[in-house]
Design a protein around this motif. Structure first.
Motif, PDB file in Angstrom:
ATOM      1  N   PHE A   1       0.812  -1.213   0.000  1.00  0.00           N
ATOM      2  CA  PHE A   1       0.000   0.000   0.000  1.00  0.00           C
ATOM      3  C   PHE A   1       0.847   1.265   0.000  1.00  0.00           C
ATOM      4  CE2 PHE A   1      -4.163   1.612   0.099  1.00  0.00           C
ATOM      5  CZ  PHE A   1      -4.253   2.673   0.991  1.00  0.00           C
ATOM      6  N   GLY A   2       1.941   1.244   0.734  1.00  0.00           N
ATOM      7  CA  GLY A   2       2.760   2.448   0.855  1.00  0.00           C
ATOM      8  C   GLY A   2       3.471   2.847  -0.411  1.00  0.00           C
ATOM      9  N   LEU A   3       3.517   1.964  -1.403  1.00  0.00           N
ATOM     10  CA  LEU A   3       4.180   2.279  -2.665  1.00  0.00           C
ATOM     11  C   LEU A   3       3.205   2.869  -3.683  1.00  0.00           C
ATOM     12  CD1 LEU A   3       6.573  -0.761  -3.177  1.00  0.00           C
ATOM     13  CD2 LEU A   3       7.115   1.522  -2.335  1.00  0.00           C
ATOM     14  N   ASN A   4       2.002   3.148  -3.234  1.00  0.00           N
ATOM     15  CA  ASN A   4       0.984   3.623  -4.159  1.00  0.00           C
ATOM     16  C   ASN A   4       0.402   4.968  -3.736  1.00  0.00           C
ATOM     17  OD1 ASN A   4       0.034   1.243  -6.188  1.00  0.00           O
ATOM     18  ND2 ASN A   4       0.800   0.409  -4.265  1.00  0.00           N
ATOM     19  N   THR A   5       0.281   5.839  -4.736  1.00  0.00           N
ATOM     20  CA  THR A   5      -0.587   7.001  -4.565  1.00  0.00           C
ATOM     21  C   THR A   5      -2.003   6.518  -4.798  1.00  0.00           C
ATOM     22  OG1 THR A   5       1.063   8.617  -5.260  1.00  0.00           O
ATOM     23  CG2 THR A   5      -1.239   9.236  -5.520  1.00  0.00           C
ATOM     24  N   MET A   6      -2.890   6.843  -3.887  1.00  0.00           N
ATOM     25  CA  MET A   6      -4.279   6.405  -4.000  1.00  0.00           C
ATOM     26  C   MET A   6      -5.147   7.568  -4.462  1.00  0.00           C
ATOM     27  SD  MET A   6      -3.984   3.280  -3.211  1.00  0.00           S
ATOM     28  CE  MET A   6      -5.731   2.859  -3.259  1.00  0.00           C
ATOM     29  N   GLY A   7      -6.135   7.245  -5.262  1.00  0.00           N
ATOM     30  CA  GLY A   7      -6.974   8.317  -5.783  1.00  0.00           C
ATOM     31  C   GLY A   7      -8.396   7.872  -6.011  1.00  0.00           C
ATOM     32  N   TRP A   8      -9.249   8.852  -6.164  1.00  0.00           N
ATOM     33  CA  TRP A   8     -10.637   8.642  -6.565  1.00  0.00           C
ATOM     34  C   TRP A   8     -10.858   9.374  -7.890  1.00  0.00           C
ATOM     35  CZ3 TRP A   8     -13.973   5.362  -4.300  1.00  0.00           C
ATOM     36  CH2 TRP A   8     -13.690   4.939  -3.006  1.00  0.00           C
ATOM     37  N   TYR A   9     -11.415   8.658  -8.820  1.00  0.00           N
ATOM     38  CA  TYR A   9     -11.810   9.221 -10.112  1.00  0.00           C
ATOM     39  C   TYR A   9     -13.310   9.051 -10.254  1.00  0.00           C
ATOM     40  CZ  TYR A   9      -6.940   9.349 -11.731  1.00  0.00           C
ATOM     41  OH  TYR A   9      -5.598   9.631 -11.887  1.00  0.00           O
TER      42      TYR A   9
ATOM     43  N   GLY B   1       0.725  11.524   2.710  1.00  0.00           N
ATOM     44  CA  GLY B   1      -0.439  12.314   3.103  1.00  0.00           C
ATOM     45  C   GLY B   1      -0.700  13.553   2.259  1.00  0.00           C
ATOM     46  N   THR B   2       0.199  13.890   1.349  1.00  0.00           N
ATOM     47  CA  THR B   2      -0.036  15.038   0.480  1.00  0.00           C
ATOM     48  C   THR B   2      -1.236  14.782  -0.414  1.00  0.00           C
ATOM     49  OG1 THR B   2       2.334  15.484   0.444  1.00  0.00           O
ATOM     50  CG2 THR B   2       0.994  16.572  -1.221  1.00  0.00           C
TER      51      THR B   2
ATOM     52  N   SER C   1      -8.690  10.751   2.385  1.00  0.00           N
ATOM     53  CA  SER C   1      -7.806  10.333   3.469  1.00  0.00           C
ATOM     54  C   SER C   1      -7.442   8.871   3.269  1.00  0.00           C
ATOM     55  CB  SER C   1      -8.474  10.544   4.836  1.00  0.00           C
ATOM     56  OG  SER C   1      -9.671   9.796   4.931  1.00  0.00           O
ATOM     57  N   ARG C   2      -6.414   8.439   3.968  1.00  0.00           N
ATOM     58  CA  ARG C   2      -5.993   7.046   3.841  1.00  0.00           C
ATOM     59  C   ARG C   2      -5.531   6.528   5.190  1.00  0.00           C
ATOM     60  NH1 ARG C   2      -1.342   6.773  -0.460  1.00  0.00           N
ATOM     61  NH2 ARG C   2      -0.928   4.687   0.389  1.00  0.00           N
ATOM     62  N   ASP C   3      -5.691   5.219   5.364  1.00  0.00           N
ATOM     63  CA  ASP C   3      -5.200   4.526   6.544  1.00  0.00           C
ATOM     64  C   ASP C   3      -4.259   3.441   6.034  1.00  0.00           C
ATOM     65  OD1 ASP C   3      -4.829   2.744   8.705  1.00  0.00           O
ATOM     66  OD2 ASP C   3      -6.762   3.276   9.568  1.00  0.00           O
ATOM     67  N   ASN C   4      -2.966   3.706   6.123  1.00  0.00           N
ATOM     68  CA  ASN C   4      -1.994   2.783   5.536  1.00  0.00           C
ATOM     69  C   ASN C   4      -1.993   1.427   6.243  1.00  0.00           C
ATOM     70  OD1 ASN C   4      -1.146   4.635   3.593  1.00  0.00           O
ATOM     71  ND2 ASN C   4       0.450   5.472   4.911  1.00  0.00           N
ATOM     72  N   ALA C   5      -2.268   1.423   7.536  1.00  0.00           N
ATOM     73  CA  ALA C   5      -2.268   0.165   8.275  1.00  0.00           C
ATOM     74  C   ALA C   5      -3.412  -0.742   7.823  1.00  0.00           C
ATOM     75  CB  ALA C   5      -2.368   0.438   9.764  1.00  0.00           C
ATOM     76  N   LYS C   6      -4.545  -0.128   7.515  1.00  0.00           N
ATOM     77  CA  LYS C   6      -5.716  -0.895   7.096  1.00  0.00           C
ATOM     78  C   LYS C   6      -5.807  -1.048   5.584  1.00  0.00           C
ATOM     79  CE  LYS C   6      -8.566   0.398  11.077  1.00  0.00           C
ATOM     80  NZ  LYS C   6      -9.831   1.047  11.519  1.00  0.00           N
ATOM     81  N   LYS C   7      -4.914  -0.389   4.858  1.00  0.00           N
ATOM     82  CA  LYS C   7      -4.951  -0.380   3.396  1.00  0.00           C
ATOM     83  C   LYS C   7      -6.294   0.139   2.891  1.00  0.00           C
ATOM     84  CE  LYS C   7      -1.491  -3.991   2.694  1.00  0.00           C
ATOM     85  NZ  LYS C   7      -1.142  -5.241   1.979  1.00  0.00           N
ATOM     86  N   MET C   8      -6.705   1.252   3.468  1.00  0.00           N
ATOM     87  CA  MET C   8      -7.988   1.849   3.122  1.00  0.00           C
ATOM     88  C   MET C   8      -7.771   3.276   2.637  1.00  0.00           C
ATOM     89  SD  MET C   8     -10.584  -0.280   3.947  1.00  0.00           S
ATOM     90  CE  MET C   8     -11.970   0.833   4.149  1.00  0.00           C
TER      91      MET C   8
END
Length: 117
Positions: free
Chosen positions: A29-37, A55-56, A70-77
């Motif tokens: 999870f930490g190697l990914n920028t997460m997004g919503w489209y 967190g940026t 927002s993201r929760d890296n521990a939960k991969k959410m």
């Protein structure tokens, strides 16, 4: 096997709120920028918001001040809190994982958001 699963879509009145969630599996999870489209009927898919592992965040101008990612890296959410919804926010919303090491993109199946009176 990588998988992104969205939830939280639905129908809401203008001015209402919804919270979308996306859970990731099969990725670091930490190697990914997460997004919503999102993609509305007859329109191209567009970026709504994105958040880097540190967190940026960045937002489309049309949702600034109304949506929060927002993201929760521990939960991969990853979450998208949507407030003051407008009819023009109606679309299928997709969770995206952008792997920063090689630029590969992964997509969920999408969740429908309908804003209508």
């Amino acid at each position: 096997q990588l998988q992104l699963v969205e939830s939280g879509g639905g129908s809401v009145l203008p001015g209402g709120s919804l919270r979308l969630s996306c859970v990731a599996s099969g990725i670091i999870f930490g190697l990914n920028t997460m997004g919503w489209y999102r993609q509305a009927p007859g329109k191209q898919r567009e970026l709504v918001a994105a958040i880097r592992s540190g967190g940026t965040t960045n937002y489309a101008d049309s949702v600034k001040g109304r949506f929060t990612i927002s993201r929760d890296n521990a939960k991969k959410m990853v979450y998208l809190q949507m407030s003051s919804l407008k009819p023009e926010d109606t679309a299928v919303y997709y969770c995206n994982a952008h792997r920063i090491t090689d630029g590969r993109d992964y997509w969920g199946r999408g969740t429908q958001v309908t804003v209508s009176s």
